[in-house]
Motif scaffolding. Structure first.
Motif, PDB file in Angstrom:
ATOM      1  N   ALA A 112      43.601  33.512  46.176  1.00 55.86           N
ATOM      2  CA  ALA A 112      43.316  34.807  45.502  1.00 55.86           C
ATOM      3  C   ALA A 112      44.272  35.535  45.161  1.00 55.86           C
ATOM      4  O   ALA A 112      44.366  36.484  44.104  1.00 55.86           O
ATOM      5  CB  ALA A 112      42.238  35.547  46.090  1.00 55.86           C
ATOM      6  N   ASN A 113      45.413  35.277  45.907  1.00 53.96           N
ATOM      7  CA  ASN A 113      46.719  35.991  45.558  1.00 53.96           C
ATOM      8  C   ASN A 113      47.660  35.747  44.304  1.00 53.96           C
ATOM      9  O   ASN A 113      48.290  36.302  43.764  1.00 53.96           O
ATOM     10  CB  ASN A 113      47.705  35.627  46.780  1.00 53.96           C
ATOM     11  N   TYR A 114      46.875  34.207  43.899  1.00 53.72           N
ATOM     12  CA  TYR A 114      47.704  33.810  42.364  1.00 53.72           C
ATOM     13  C   TYR A 114      46.884  34.263  41.323  1.00 53.72           C
ATOM     14  O   TYR A 114      45.547  33.859  41.151  1.00 53.72           O
ATOM     15  CB  TYR A 114      47.630  32.407  42.545  1.00 53.72           C
ATOM     16  N   SER A 115      47.172  35.391  40.590  1.00 59.20           N
ATOM     17  CA  SER A 115      46.381  36.067  39.567  1.00 59.20           C
ATOM     18  C   SER A 115      47.232  36.137  38.254  1.00 59.20           C
ATOM     19  O   SER A 115      48.413  36.107  38.422  1.00 59.20           O
ATOM     20  CB  SER A 115      45.715  37.187  40.182  1.00 59.20           C
ATOM     21  N   PHE A 116      46.607  36.357  37.211  1.00 57.76           N
ATOM     22  CA  PHE A 116      47.254  36.635  35.951  1.00 57.76           C
ATOM     23  C   PHE A 116      48.102  37.981  36.194  1.00 57.76           C
ATOM     24  O   PHE A 116      48.963  38.205  35.482  1.00 57.76           O
ATOM     25  CB  PHE A 116      46.324  36.713  34.625  1.00 57.76           C
ATOM     26  N   ASP A 117      47.544  38.889  36.978  1.00 59.81           N
ATOM     27  CA  ASP A 117      47.981  40.324  37.227  1.00 59.81           C
ATOM     28  C   ASP A 117      49.581  40.034  37.669  1.00 59.81           C
ATOM     29  O   ASP A 117      50.448  40.598  37.298  1.00 59.81           O
ATOM     30  CB  ASP A 117      47.259  41.367  37.990  1.00 59.81           C
ATOM     31  N   ASN A 118      49.767  39.122  38.668  1.00 52.98           N
ATOM     32  CA  ASN A 118      51.176  39.246  39.317  1.00 52.98           C
ATOM     33  C   ASN A 118      51.873  37.895  38.608  1.00 52.98           C
ATOM     34  O   ASN A 118      52.833  37.572  39.337  1.00 52.98           O
ATOM     35  CB  ASN A 118      51.077  39.099  40.647  1.00 52.98           C
ATOM     36  N   PHE A 119      51.278  37.349  37.399  1.00 56.72           N
ATOM     37  CA  PHE A 119      52.172  36.324  36.856  1.00 56.72           C
ATOM     38  C   PHE A 119      52.779  37.045  35.601  1.00 56.72           C
ATOM     39  O   PHE A 119      51.977  37.205  34.610  1.00 56.72           O
ATOM     40  CB  PHE A 119      51.147  35.129  36.347  1.00 56.72           C
TER      41      PHE A 119
ATOM     42  N   ARG B 194      51.127  30.990  29.494  1.00 53.80           N
ATOM     43  CA  ARG B 194      50.182  32.087  29.904  1.00 53.80           C
ATOM     44  C   ARG B 194      48.987  32.395  28.970  1.00 53.80           C
ATOM     45  O   ARG B 194      47.932  32.575  29.176  1.00 53.80           O
ATOM     46  CB  ARG B 194      50.914  33.165  30.405  1.00 53.80           C
ATOM     47  N   SER B 195      49.524  32.264  27.610  1.00 50.44           N
ATOM     48  CA  SER B 195      48.527  32.804  26.746  1.00 50.44           C
ATOM     49  C   SER B 195      47.444  31.746  26.659  1.00 50.44           C
ATOM     50  O   SER B 195      46.133  32.044  26.366  1.00 50.44           O
ATOM     51  CB  SER B 195      49.038  32.712  25.295  1.00 50.44           C
ATOM     52  N   ALA B 196      47.886  30.362  26.670  1.00 45.83           N
ATOM     53  CA  ALA B 196      46.868  29.536  26.888  1.00 45.83           C
ATOM     54  C   ALA B 196      45.983  29.452  28.080  1.00 45.83           C
ATOM     55  O   ALA B 196      44.970  29.044  27.738  1.00 45.83           O
ATOM     56  CB  ALA B 196      47.437  27.893  26.567  1.00 45.83           C
ATOM     57  N   GLY B 197      46.603  29.814  29.167  1.00 50.05           N
ATOM     58  CA  GLY B 197      45.918  29.931  30.326  1.00 50.05           C
ATOM     59  C   GLY B 197      44.628  30.954  30.338  1.00 50.05           C
ATOM     60  O   GLY B 197      43.550  30.880  30.799  1.00 50.05           O
TER      61      GLY B 197
ATOM     62  N   ALA C  97      48.092  27.854  37.178  1.00 52.24           N
ATOM     63  CA  ALA C  97      46.929  26.969  37.275  1.00 52.24           C
ATOM     64  C   ALA C  97      45.909  27.810  38.149  1.00 52.24           C
ATOM     65  O   ALA C  97      44.716  27.421  37.798  1.00 52.24           O
ATOM     66  CB  ALA C  97      47.080  25.828  37.967  1.00 52.24           C
ATOM     67  N   GLN C  98      46.325  28.100  39.441  1.00 53.09           N
ATOM     68  CA  GLN C  98      45.455  28.651  40.186  1.00 53.09           C
ATOM     69  C   GLN C  98      45.054  30.207  39.756  1.00 53.09           C
ATOM     70  O   GLN C  98      43.702  30.601  39.718  1.00 53.09           O
ATOM     71  CB  GLN C  98      46.108  29.164  41.625  1.00 53.09           C
ATOM     72  N   ALA C  99      45.680  30.936  38.827  1.00 54.01           N
ATOM     73  CA  ALA C  99      45.330  31.905  38.241  1.00 54.01           C
ATOM     74  C   ALA C  99      44.298  31.777  37.156  1.00 54.01           C
ATOM     75  O   ALA C  99      43.101  32.607  37.151  1.00 54.01           O
ATOM     76  CB  ALA C  99      46.252  32.857  37.513  1.00 54.01           C
ATOM     77  N   ILE C 100      44.337  30.789  36.686  1.00 54.60           N
ATOM     78  CA  ILE C 100      43.302  30.333  35.758  1.00 54.60           C
ATOM     79  C   ILE C 100      41.973  30.281  36.280  1.00 54.60           C
ATOM     80  O   ILE C 100      40.781  30.573  35.911  1.00 54.60           O
ATOM     81  CB  ILE C 100      43.569  29.110  34.975  1.00 54.60           C
ATOM     82  N   GLY C 101      41.980  29.401  37.427  1.00 54.45           N
ATOM     83  CA  GLY C 101      40.912  29.129  38.233  1.00 54.45           C
ATOM     84  C   GLY C 101      40.257  30.289  38.900  1.00 54.45           C
ATOM     85  O   GLY C 101      39.049  30.553  38.735  1.00 54.45           O
TER      86      GLY C 101
END
Length: 480
Positions: free
Chosen positions: A146-153, A163-166, A195-199
């Motif tokens: 859960a620490n892998y998110s779009f917020d911190n990418f 990132r946009s495609a994700g 990849a994990q942020a997408i999930g």
């Protein structure tokens, strides 16, 4: 036409099975033929059989179509036909059959909506083929962090497309043209994070969807275990239940024929049923060696998005994000100094910042520019510096006493051509640049030229002692 007196679908199929059993291995027979049920025998020399899934049907057609045809011909004559029935379930129309005629060369295209959806009549006691903490027979844990998110990418020029495609995939999994989504790039650039942020995002938006993140290495080991335990079908069925499959480091499948085979069919099933596939790799599809061409072609169906090395502005944002996360304040000039001098990848940048914070804490000194210089200098010495393509060209040109411009020229003189090929070879070995990028920077060649150069150099090293000495001398310069 043969006489059908006293012949039934069951009797014809049982006679076929006797022939088939004598001509294939026992395990193959148990796996691929015992689950089949005879359904109907028609007066048109057609036997209809029922199979559990579209994958099952494809496997039979690909591996056992000849023996099936011989067996059926023995029973029903040369005009015999075999029809398949695959149970499918639709929310609107219920079950409907899918029929296809043998041999496979005569098949007509099948519309996507006619393909099967989750397997029917599956044993509820089916054991999960995985040995992964957190996954049970029915409830499937995503294995996401859960620490892998779009917020911190953090977004920058180096990763904007990926990132946009994700984000597009996360908002509409399986419903965009980005299926599969292949994210590739060098080590430590954020492929796994994205990849994990997408999930994670999909789980937030669509909690009912089954999402699974897994490394290609673990996938391979689980497949090997399933073969050893004779649970290969369970392994396949399990993966067919996944709505969003995320496979990290897909290049690990290189050279693993059996694993590639099963992944190919799992991929087909998921894709045909509108499920989302996300994969990461340290190289572009065109550069993956020992991966079957039919699998590579499927990787290209969707979008391949490369993540590049972050530029200076992005590195500054990354450092600021790390400091904010850890509740640490640092002067702007120090942030910029670290970002300027640690430019290889995000993982090493984070390591340098953590080392700097730790040093400041241990010696109880305020973080100053002098301390930053000291820490970064030691850190950079302990991290192998990335070798650039320009540097490689300079080293090779100096060794052979030719001008770098001549090295990149179109001349085909043997000594210059070999020097150029050596530069391409070392660029592939010591950089994370794509073959297309290497060729572009070394005389405007294409990726096929670079690939040919690498193969030529490998051959010369094996067959020409003098050339091998040149190679070894230059190689030492990159490892001093």
């Amino acid at each position: 036409m043969r006489e059908y007196t006293n012949m039934t679908a069951e009797s014809v199929w049982n006679n076929c099975l006797e022939f088939i059993k004598d001509n294939i291995q026992d395990q193959a027979y148990k796996t691929w033929f015992t689950p089949i049920k005879p359904i109907e025998l028609t007066k048109e020399n057609s036997l209809c059989i029922q199979v559990p899934s579209k994958f099952f049907y494809e496997w039979l057609e690909e591996h056992y179509v000849k023996i099936l045809k011989v067996a059926l011909t023995k029973q029903l004559g040369p005009e015999a036909k075999l029809l398949y029935k695959i149970q499918m379930e639709s929310a609107n129309t219920g079950k409907q059959p899918f029929t296809e005629q043998l041999p496979s060369a005569q098949r007509s295209p099948v519309k996507p909506q006619e393909l099967d959806v989750p397997i029917q009549n599956k044993n509820p006691e089916l054991k999960n083929p995985f040995i992964i903490p957190g996954i049970r027979n029915v409830k499937i844990e995503s294995q996401l962090n859960a620490n892998y998110s779009f917020d911190n990418f953090l977004e920058g020029d180096s990763n904007r497309l990926a990132r946009s495609a994700g984000l597009a995939v996360a908002n509409k999994p399986g419903g965009t043209s980005f299926n599969p989504l292949l994210v590739f790039g060098g080590v430590g650039l954020g492929k796994t994070h994205l990849a994990q942020a997408i999930g994670v995002e999909i789980k937030d938006l669509y909690p009912e969807k089954t999402v699974l993140y897994i490394s290609a290495e673990v996938f391979t080991q689980q497949y090997v275990d399933s073969v050893k335990k004779n649970t290969r079908n369970d392994f396949i069925y399990f993966y067919q239940l996944i709505d969003v499959l995320i496979v990290d480091d897909i290049q690990f499948l290189s050279g693993k024929t059996g694993t590639q085979e099963v992944f190919f069919h799992i991929f087909n099933h998921l894709h045909q049923n509108g499920k989302q596939v996300i994969i990461t790799s340290d190289k572009a599809p065109v550069e993956m060696q020992d991966i079957e061409q039919r699998l590579l072609s499927r990787f290209k169906w969707g979008l391949s998005a490369e993540i590049h090395h972050p530029d200076f502005e992005t590195r500054v944002k990354i450092v600021e994000g790390i400091l904010f996360r850890d509740g640490v304040e640092m002067p702007k000039e120090i942030i910029e100094y670290v970002a300027q001098n640690v430019s290889t990848n995000i993982r090493e940048l984070e390591g340098a910042i953590i080392s700097l914070i730790a040093q400041s804490s241990f010696i109880k000194r305020e973080v100053t520019l002098d301390l930053a210089r000291s820490v970064v200098e030691k850190f950079v010495k302990n991290v192998k510096r990335e070798i650039s393509i320009d540097y490689i060209q300079t080293v090779v040109s100096d060794y052979f006493d030719i001008d770098p411009i001549t090295l990149r020229s179109k001349t085909r003189k043997r000594n210059i051509a070999q020097a150029r090929q050596l530069a391409m070879y070392f660029a592939k070995k010591y950089t994370k640049a794509s073959l297309a990028s290497i060729g572009s920077q070394i005389g405007g060649r294409d990726h096929a030229t670079v690939l040919h150069a690498c193969r030529t150099i490998d051959n010369l090293i094996e067959t020409d002692k003098e050339f091998r000495r040149h190679h070894d001398d230059i190689n030492l310069k990159f490892n001093m």
